[in-house]
Design an enzyme around this catalytic site. Structure first.
Site, mmCIF file in Angstrom:
data_model
loop_
_atom_site.group_PDB
_atom_site.id
_atom_site.type_symbol
_atom_site.label_atom_id
_atom_site.label_comp_id
_atom_site.label_asym_id
_atom_site.label_seq_id
_atom_site.Cartn_x
_atom_site.Cartn_y
_atom_site.Cartn_z
ATOM 1 N N GLY A 73 4.928 -1.119 2.422
ATOM 2 C CA GLY A 73 4.496 0.200 2.961
ATOM 3 C C GLY A 73 4.033 0.090 4.458
ATOM 4 O O GLY A 73 3.826 -1.214 4.579
ATOM 5 N N GLY A 121 6.086 -2.300 -1.505
ATOM 6 C CA GLY A 121 6.853 -0.948 -1.644
ATOM 7 C C GLY A 121 8.340 -1.317 -1.703
ATOM 8 O O GLY A 121 8.810 -0.622 -2.450
ATOM 9 N N GLU A 144 -0.493 -8.584 -2.415
ATOM 10 C CA GLU A 144 -1.672 -7.790 -1.847
ATOM 11 C C GLU A 144 -2.923 -8.411 -2.171
ATOM 12 O O GLU A 144 -3.838 -8.033 -1.467
ATOM 13 C CB GLU A 144 -1.501 -6.573 -2.866
ATOM 14 C CG GLU A 144 -0.471 -5.281 -2.437
ATOM 15 C CD GLU A 144 0.920 -5.892 -3.098
ATOM 16 O OE1 GLU A 144 2.022 -5.398 -2.540
ATOM 17 O OE2 GLU A 144 1.051 -6.928 -3.815
ATOM 18 N N ASP A 152 0.708 -2.738 -6.632
ATOM 19 C CA ASP A 152 0.711 -1.351 -6.948
ATOM 20 C C ASP A 152 2.258 -1.184 -7.039
ATOM 21 O O ASP A 152 3.073 -1.781 -7.458
ATOM 22 C CB ASP A 152 0.091 -0.723 -6.100
ATOM 23 C CG ASP A 152 0.675 -0.469 -4.432
ATOM 24 O OD1 ASP A 152 1.273 -1.767 -4.232
ATOM 25 O OD2 ASP A 152 0.614 0.322 -3.780
#
Length: 357
Positions: A73, A121, A144, A152
């Site tokens: 992302g 992402g 992350e 996520d």
């Protein structure tokens, strides 16, 4: 894989068709196709169009450029938006996670090409697909914990469903894996040489509009190469042995008792990660194992993002990795023993807003 003339295309997401194959390509190659909110919306709109079009049999998703499919992302937007108290980070996560869930249940075959760097992402756009092709260049990771965040985009579902403790290892260390290990961990289905991708695309484009998932799988299988895990084959027993514990301290202790270079490196890597992120990630992964489906994990991740925006490590991790690039984050709390249960529990508080239902 080149489907578009990017020299004349300014859009962040390119769409088109080849025969009965719908085409979607991420088009921010300079930053390894990092996802913006506009890109999430463009992909969702393209999936709408292809789903409604009876002349489209399948969809193929790729990334422009030579460096990778998608690096994740737009971290800088999340950093700046979070610090400013903007609603943009929450909006981005909300729409991205809903897109991840949609990919997981998309009615038409969703074929994704995992090449080069595929992280964060990018895993959300690929890992939930019905047909996941990895080439020999793939380097897949959920890194992350190194930026004060947690896996996520539904990765807590994928990681928790991986065989043995492979997902625990991947989620806590954030180490990248190659194509065959990604397949072994359940993040991809086929290994296909880059040179044969045009052959697959041409065959898919020639399928009848009524073709289904099995027809697409048969096309890909014809050109796939044998995929034998490398790192995971060699170290699977150690990973399962050391990462089976339900506390970070026990995992680190188990690794310290091993004599292999692999264990030493895994432990050293974890000790550079955010202590808070390590504990939150392990809790998310263990809860993922008892979750009924992808949506339940995405719902839990979305609730946790509410707390992450109030966590100093999130901003410090992005500062060190993306803003100042000194690669020297100062975590707060700085040690595992200072991360008490209340700090972790705050990430699992019930949130008023829900993604689904």
């Amino acid at each position: 894989m080149k489907f578009f003339d990017v020299a004349t295309a300014g859009e962040e997401v390119l769409t088109g068709r080849s025969g009965t194959l719908g085409l979607i390509s991420l088009n921010r190659p300079r930053i390894i196709n990092s996802l913006s909110l506009g890109m999430v919306r463009a992909i969702d709109a393209a999936l709408d169009d292809f789903e409604r079009d009876p002349t489209i049999a399948a969809v193929m998703v790729t990334g422009e450029g030579e460096r990778g499919f998608c690096a994740g992302g737009d971290i800088k937007m999340l950093y700046e938006g979070g610090k400013a108290g903007s609603p943009e980070p929450a909006t981005f996560w909300r729409e991205e996670y809903r897109l991840n869930a949609r990919i997981g249940s998309y009615p038409k075959p969703y074929v994704v090409l995992i090449e080069g760097i595929t992280m964060g992402g990018g895993v959300g756009l690929s890992g939930h697909a019905s047909h996941r092709i990895a080439t020999e260049t793939a380097r897949l990771a959920m890194p992350e914990t190194g930026i004060g965040f947690f896996p996520d985009v539904g990765a807590t579902w994928l990681l928790s469903q991986a065989p043995g403790e492979l997902g625990t290892y991947m989620g806590l260390t954030g180490e990248p894996v190659g194509a065959t290990d990604a397949i072994a961990a359940g993040f991809a289905d086929w290994l296909v040489e880059t040179s044969r991708i045009p052959e697959i695309a041409e065959a898919l484009a020639s399928l009848p509009a009524t073709a289904g998932h099995n027809d697409v799988a048969a096309v890909i299988a014809e050109t796939a190469s044998p995929a034998t895990a490398l790192v995971f084959a060699e170290h699977r027993n150690l990973i399962d042995r050391c990462f089976a514990f339900d506390s970070i301290e026990e995992i680190l202790e188990a690794l310290s008792l091993e004599t292999s270079e692999f264990a030493t490196k895994a432990r050293a890597t974890m000790l550079t990660r955010s202590p808070t992120s390590l504990k939150v990630t392990l809790a998310l992964l263990r809860k993922g194992r008892s979750s009924p489906d992808l949506e339940a994990c995405l719902e839990r991740e979305f609730a946790a993002t509410d707390e992450i925006l109030r966590t100093p490590d999130f901003y410090e991790g992005i500062r060190a990795a993306i803003i100042d690039k000194d690669r020297n984050p100062k975590w707060s709390p700085a040690t595992l023993d200072a991360v008490g249960p209340a700090l972790v529990d705050a990430f699992f508080a019930v949130r008023d807003e829900r993604l689904f239902g």
